[in-house]
Scaffold this active site. Structure first.
Site, short mmCIF file in Angstrom:
data_model
loop_
_atom_site.label_atom_id
_atom_site.label_comp_id
_atom_site.label_asym_id
_atom_site.label_seq_id
_atom_site.Cartn_x
_atom_site.Cartn_y
_atom_site.Cartn_z
N ASP A 295 -3.84 -3.00 6.04
CA ASP A 295 -3.91 -3.75 4.98
C ASP A 295 -3.14 -4.85 4.82
O ASP A 295 -1.99 -4.62 4.21
CB ASP A 295 -4.16 -2.50 3.64
CG ASP A 295 -2.86 -1.71 3.72
OD1 ASP A 295 -2.12 -1.60 4.83
OD2 ASP A 295 -2.45 -1.21 2.80
N GLU A 479 10.35 -3.99 7.88
CA GLU A 479 8.93 -3.27 7.83
C GLU A 479 7.97 -3.91 8.99
O GLU A 479 7.32 -3.15 9.99
CB GLU A 479 8.16 -3.54 6.70
CG GLU A 479 6.97 -2.91 6.71
CD GLU A 479 6.09 -3.38 5.19
OE1 GLU A 479 5.01 -2.67 5.07
OE2 GLU A 479 6.49 -4.32 4.72
#
Length: 516
Positions: A295, A479
Site C-alpha cells: 500500500d 523501513e
C-alpha cells in the site's frame, strides 16, 4: 497457552473500531487536519468515557470559542512514535546496533497500552517502529528471521502464540492488533512462521499449530453460498474454469480506512469524478491493497499513473497464491504427521492443483515472467513487479522459467542499492525508486533455490552495503530505501519514512550471516 482473555478497551468499548465508536466526531477530527498523520487519532486513547466525550463535543462544538484541536488534546492521550531511546555508539557495527535495538522494539503484555483501538496480546512481541506501534502480520515473519540469528527463540515463540491467539479469537490474523484492522488480514505468512519455528524445535511444531493453520485457511477460502460460476468471486475466493479456485485480496468493509481517513475520502472523490465508479467500490479496492501489504503501488492500478484507477479486487496476485500453496503443503504435512491420511491427501491435491494454476494463470509466455492476472478482464495486468519472484522462493517455477526470471531481475529490477519493487516511478512507496527488505529476501532466497548464487550474492552485497551506508550516515535502520540513487532517501506514500525497523533488521541479519 491460549486461555488469555484480552481486556476490553477503556470504558468497556471492546473491539469497536474508532470510526464506529465516535461517529461524526471521528469524521470531523480526521477532516480537520489536526494531525499530520491520520493514524494518530485512530490510535488515540480516550481519557474519559467515549459516550461522555461525544455528548460533550456535540454540546460544545457550535460555541464561538470552541477549538477542536484543544478539545481533542484535552480528552485524549496522543500516541508517540516509537523511536530508539538511545543514541547508538558510532563505533557499533550495524549488527551490534540491531541486537541492542530489539528490546526497544519489544512490547510486554503488562506494558501494553490499554484503551483506544489497541487489542492487547497475551505475549511479548516486536513492533516495526515509528508510527507502527503494534504487531504487524507479514512484517513479523521477516523480523523473526533476525530474531533467529540472535537466538531469540523465546520471542519467536511468543509472537507465533500471539498470532495463534488472534486466529483463535477472530478466525484470522488481522493486519495488526488494532480494532480498525479487524476487517482485513495481510499476506498469510503464519505457515512460514510455523515452519521457521519447526526448524528450531522439530516437526512437532507443525502438529501443534495445525488447528490455527486450518482456521486461517478456512478464512482465506471462505466461498459463502456462491454458485462457483467461472470468473465470479466471493470475499477472497475467485472461481475460474475447470473448478480452479484462486485467491485475491479483500476487505470486509467498504468505507474510508480510519488510519488514512482523509486520504481515502479525497481519492474516492477523485475516482467518482474521473471514472464514474462508486465511492464504496473505491474504498474496497484501497482496503484490499492495504491487505496486500503493498500500500500502495501501480501494481493495483488500471493506469499506472492514476491512483484513482485502483482495481485491486479484480486482480489475482501471484505472490498471494504462492503463499496459499505453501499453506496447503504445510497443512498436508501436518495432517500426515497427525496420521490423518484423508486430510493429508486432500491438501496434497489442493496444493498440486494450485501449483498447476500458478503455471496456467500467472506465467506470461509473451513476457517470460510471472504476472498478476485480472480475472474481470481475463488477462494479465500490465504491471511487471518483484512479486513475480515468489514462485522461485516457493520452488514452483520450472528450470527454464527460473532462468527467464533471473534475467528479468538483472535487467529490470537490479540497481546499485538492491532491487526495485516495480520499474515505474509514480510517487507511490511500493514503486520505483524504492526497495523493501522483505522483497529483497524473497528474491535472494528464490535465486539461491535455483542455484543462481552469483546473482543472489550481488543482490545481497548491494542491499547490505546500502543498509550499512545509511546506518553509518544516520544511525538508523529504515523501513525502505532508495535503491536507484543511494545518496537520496526513499520517499512517496501516505506518511514520512519510518525508522526502527523490524523487517529491515531481520533481513539484514539473516542475509549477512548467510554470506559468512
Amino acid at each position: 497457552m491460549f486461555g488469555f482473555i484480552a481486556p476490553s478497551v477503556t470504558f468497556g468499548q471492546a473491539l469497536t473500531s474508532p470510526e464506529e465508536l465516535f461517529g461524526s466526531f471521528f469524521n470531523d477530527v480526521q477532516n480537520s487536519h489536526i494531525f499530520k498523520d491520520s493514524k494518530t487519532f485512530a490510535d488515540c486513547i480516550p481519557l474519559e468515557d467515549p459516550v461522555f466525550i461525544i455528548e460533550k463535543y456535540h454540546h460544545e462544538k457550535n460555541e464561538p470559542e470552541f477549538n477542536l484541536d484543544t478539545f481533542v488534546h484535552s480528552h485524549f492521550r496522543i500516541p508517540e512514535e516509537i523511536k530508539a531511546e538511545y543514541i547508538p555508539d558510532p563505533e557499533l557495527t550495524t549488527e551490534q546496533h540491531i541486537r541492542k535495538l530489539w528490546p526497544y522494539l519489544t512490547r510486554q503484555p503488562e506494558n501494553q497500552e490499554r484503551g483506544g483501538s489497541l487489542i492487547p496480546l497475551p505475549h511479548s512481541y516486536v513492533v516495526p517502529g515509528g508510527r507502527f506501534r503494534e504487531i504487524y502480520y507479514w512484517d513479523s515473519y521477516f523480523t523473526m528471521l533476525g530474531l533467529k540469528e540472535c537466538g531469540r527463540i523465546d520471542l519467536i515463540e511468543n509472537m507465533i502464540n500471539n498470532f495463534a491467539y488472534l486466529i483463535n479469537t477472530f478466525g484470522h490474523v488481522p493486519t495488526a492488533n488494532r480494532t480498525y484492522y479487524l476487517s482485513r488480514s495481510q499476506p498469510p505468512f503464519f505457515s512460514l512462521m510455523v515452519r521457521l519455528y519447526s526448524e528450531m524445535e522439530g516437526k512437532k511444531i507443525l502438529k501443534k499449530y495445525l488447528p490455527q493453520m486450518q482456521r486461517e485457511y478456512d478464512y482465506w477460502m471462505d466461498a459463502g453460498n456462491s454458485s462457483g460460476e467461472d470468473f465470479t468471486a466471493y470475499r477472497r475466493v475467485v472461481h475460474l474454469p475447470n473448478g480452479v479456485v484462486l485467491n485475491r485480496y479483500w476487505d470486509d468493509k467498504s468505507t474510508p480506512r480510519p488510519e488514512a481517513y482523509k486520504e481515502d475520502v479525497e481519492l474516492a472523490a477523485d475516482a467518482v469524478d474521473h471514472h464514474q465508479i462508486s465511492a464504496d467500490r473505491v474504498y474496497r479496492h484501497i482496503r484490499a491493497a492495504a491487505e496486500s501489504g503493498w500500500d500502495f503501488s501501480s501494481r493495483w492500478f488500471a493506469d499506472e499513473n492514476d491512483f484513482s484507477s485502483i482495481e485491486t479486487t479484480d486482480i489475482l496476485p501471484v505472490d498471494l497464491n504462492c503463499l496459499m500453496h505453501h499453506l496447503e503443503k504445510t497443512l498436508a504435512e501436518a495432517y500426515l504427521l497427525n496420521e490423518e491420511y484423508e486430510c493429508f491427501q486432500l491438501y496434497e491435491n489442493k496444493a498440486r492443483q494450485r501449483c498447476e494454476a500458478v503455471e496456467n494463470y500467472f506465467w506470461d509466455d509473451s513476457r517470460n515472467y510471472y504476472m498478476d492476472y485480472n480475472f474481470v478482464k481475463k488477462d494479465f495486468t500490465k504491471s511487471v513487479t518483484l512479486a513475480g519472484t515468489f514462485p522461485l522462493y516457493f520452488k514452483l517455477a520450472r528450470k527454464q522459467q527460473s532462468h527467464y526470471v533471473r534475467k528479468y531481475i538483472r535487467l529490470n529490477f537490479m540497481r546499485s542499492g538492491g532491487l526495485l519493487t516495480t520499474g515505474v516511478k509514480t510517487g507511490q512507496q511500493w514503486d520505483a525508486p524504492n526497495g523493501w527488505a522483505p522483497l529483497q529476501w524473497i528474491t535472494y532466497k528464490g535465486l539461491r533455490n535455483y542455484n543462481f548464487h552469483k546473482t543472489a550474492n550481488e543482490l545481497s552485497d548491494e542491499w547490505l552495503s546500502l543498509n550499512e551506508k545509511e546506518f553509518k550516515r544516520t544511525g538508523k535502520m529504515m523501513e525502505k530505501y532508495n535503491v536507484s540513487d543511494t545518496n537520496l532517501e526513499a520517499g512517496g506514500g501516505e506518511y514520512d519514512i519510518q525508522e526502527g525497523f523490524g523487517w529491515t533488521n531481520g533481513v539484514y541479519l539473516r542475509m549477512k550471516n548467510r554470506r559468512r
